[in-house]
Design an enzyme around this catalytic site. Structure first.
Site, PDB file in Angstrom:
ATOM      1  N   ASP A  10       9.549   2.845   1.773  1.00  0.00           N
ATOM      2  CA  ASP A  10       8.242   3.725   2.280  1.00  0.00           C
ATOM      3  C   ASP A  10       8.095   3.535   3.540  1.00  0.00           C
ATOM      4  O   ASP A  10       7.558   2.709   4.078  1.00  0.00           O
ATOM      5  CB  ASP A  10       7.112   3.002   1.496  1.00  0.00           C
ATOM      6  CG  ASP A  10       5.839   3.830   1.707  1.00  0.00           C
ATOM      7  OD1 ASP A  10       5.750   4.660   2.421  1.00  0.00           O
ATOM      8  OD2 ASP A  10       5.030   3.758   0.659  1.00  0.00           O
ATOM      9  N   LYS A  19       2.922  11.392   6.878  1.00  0.00           N
ATOM     10  CA  LYS A  19       2.043  11.001   7.929  1.00  0.00           C
ATOM     11  C   LYS A  19       2.519  11.794   9.285  1.00  0.00           C
ATOM     12  O   LYS A  19       2.054  13.082   9.424  1.00  0.00           O
ATOM     13  CB  LYS A  19       1.814   9.589   8.349  1.00  0.00           C
ATOM     14  CG  LYS A  19       1.172   9.035   7.034  1.00  0.00           C
ATOM     15  CD  LYS A  19       0.576   7.734   7.738  1.00  0.00           C
ATOM     16  CE  LYS A  19      -0.419   6.943   6.361  1.00  0.00           C
ATOM     17  NZ  LYS A  19      -1.488   7.768   5.906  1.00  0.00           N
ATOM     18  N   PHE A  79       1.021  -1.105  -0.092  1.00  0.00           N
ATOM     19  CA  PHE A  79      -0.115   0.020   0.023  1.00  0.00           C
ATOM     20  C   PHE A  79       0.944   1.163  -0.039  1.00  0.00           C
ATOM     21  O   PHE A  79       1.566   1.556   0.938  1.00  0.00           O
ATOM     22  CB  PHE A  79      -0.921   0.176   1.156  1.00  0.00           C
ATOM     23  CG  PHE A  79      -1.866   1.512   1.043  1.00  0.00           C
ATOM     24  CD1 PHE A  79      -3.156   1.150   0.513  1.00  0.00           C
ATOM     25  CD2 PHE A  79      -1.689   2.329   1.668  1.00  0.00           C
ATOM     26  CE1 PHE A  79      -3.857   2.317   0.428  1.00  0.00           C
ATOM     27  CE2 PHE A  79      -2.427   3.524   1.585  1.00  0.00           C
ATOM     28  CZ  PHE A  79      -3.348   3.455   1.023  1.00  0.00           C
TER      29      PHE A  79
END
Length: 404
Positions: free
Chosen positions: A230, A259, A145
């Site tokens: 990531d 984030k 993801f």
């Protein structure tokens, strides 16, 4: 049954009436928050065990971050990258030092960081490695993801994320996550990068086999391929280290961050790499109007400084062991799988017992908010400011839910 005099039902109906249904949220309507706790429009309090998918690593409204945002709001919020502002250099320098890299490229969202990483890797492949024009490929993992842009969903293996959004972007080879042999075999003379999550968050906090990440690092070095990590969900203290890669002593060529970098206040993302990689970009070849804006930089500087103390990494590691012990005590009592790294956990509920969605609904009724994924799996990712007592509360409530 919820009392009709309460505000929550009406607010839920309004949200469903006026919003595209691309999410299926729990019927909770939050109006305020502090630390690890949320309060809804009816005054009910909930322990936040999701933390905005790790965007709230430092809790809600951390005083140091709120103060930085307030101070910057009174001075300057946006210039665009057409000019330099007084927060920009400090942010880039301090984040680069935290990452051990030469350069930082600020963006806004995690998906933008991933797209930036893809573009930089391709350009590096053509200009530095010597790949023939239009032939670059990137190796990725099943269950990944990395975001929801058309390019990113092109190499997703989640049909909910991918189906009916084609035609799909070429240039990606998908291999099983954790299978070093398959990854090695997929690399060819046109491969410019391997793009991986060190821990797959959306998949259910899936931790790769020991030795996998060092193996990826070695094969990328040997084959002259960039290793892109990531760390948008896994980084910045979540797993008990600054980066999830740190657990195995691995340093990628490129970090993708987001984030928690915005402190739960503003969207901030970044790509960090050395000059021989990020240096391939020249003026006009990539950019963002809001990327690296003064407000974002002011908040993110304080995030980096919080991490530089090591306090939050230590809290995550120490409290994560308490969380692990509590959750592993529920194996065979409704849980059939537990994966924990720092304050990040994936829990597999016996599917004969209930779905992950049902478990989250029952937890919410008990004042604990979590998120389901992929059927019977739920994820816990509380803010790193959570206390031992609050961890015990979450585990106790989960045990009650599983016991029926």
């Amino acid at each position: 049954m919820v009392d009709d005099k309460l505000r929550t039902p009406g607010a839920v109906r309004d949200a469903e009436r006026w919003t595209a249904h691309n999410y299926h949220p729990l019927p909770v309507v939050i109006s305020s928050a502090e630390g690890a706790w949320l309060t809804d429009v009816d005054g009910r309090r909930y322990l936040d065990c999701l933390a905005g998918y790790s965007a709230l690593n430092f809790g809600h409204r951390h005083p140091q971050l709120i103060a930085a945002a307030h101070a910057q709001l009174d001075r300057l919020t946006l210039t665009s990258r057409a000019f330099i502002h007084d927060q920009f250099a400090d942010f880039c320098r301090e984040l680069a030092e935290l990452c051990g890299k030469d350069l930082v490229l600020p963006m806004n969202t995690g998906a933008e960081a991933v797209e930036t990483g893809i573009k930089v890797a391709r350009k590096w492949g053509y200009q530095v490695k010597g790949v023939a024009a239009g032939q670059a490929n990137i190796v990725v993992a099943e269950g990944n993801f990395h975001g929801r842009t058309t390019t990113i969903v092109s190499f997703s293996t989640d049909e909910d994320a991918r189906a009916d959004f084609g035609p799909y972007t070429p240039g990606f080879t998908v291999v099983p996550y954790g299978d070093l042999d398959a990854l090695t075999a997929a690399i060819d003379e046109n491969t410019v990068a391997v793009l991986l999550e060190p821990i797959q968050g959306e998949q259910g906090v899936v931790v790769p086999p020991e030795g996998y990440l060092p193996g990826v690092r070695q094969v990328c070095t040997e084959r002259n391929v960039l290793f892109i990590a990531d760390e948008i969900q896994s980084g910045l203290g979540r797993t008990g280290a600054t980066f999830a890669c740190d657990h195995e002593g691995v340093v990628p060529d490129m970090y993708l961050l987001g984030k928690a970098l915005g402190g739960g206040i503003v969207p901030v993302s970044a790509v960090a790499a050395n000059a021989d990689v990020l240096g391939v970009l020249k003026p006009g070849q990539h950019g963002s109007t809001f990327g690296g804006n003064p407000l974002a930089c002011a908040v993110a500087i304080e995030v980096v400084r919080l991490l530089a103390t090591g306090e939050f990494q230590r809290r995550s590691a120490e409290l994560g062991e308490r969380l692990r012990a509590g959750l592993e005590g529920l194996l065979g009592k409704g849980l059939v799988g537990v994966r924990v790294r720092g304050l990040w956990a994936g829990l597999d509920i016996d599917p004969a017992l209930m779905s992950g969605r049902e478990a989250c609904e029952r937890l919410a009724a008990r004042g604990v908010l979590a998120k389901d994924t992929h059927g019977s799996t739920i994820r816990l990712a509380p803010p790193l400011v959570i206390t031992e007592e609050e961890i015990d509360l979450a585990v106790t409530q989960l045990a009650e839910v599983l016991a029926g």
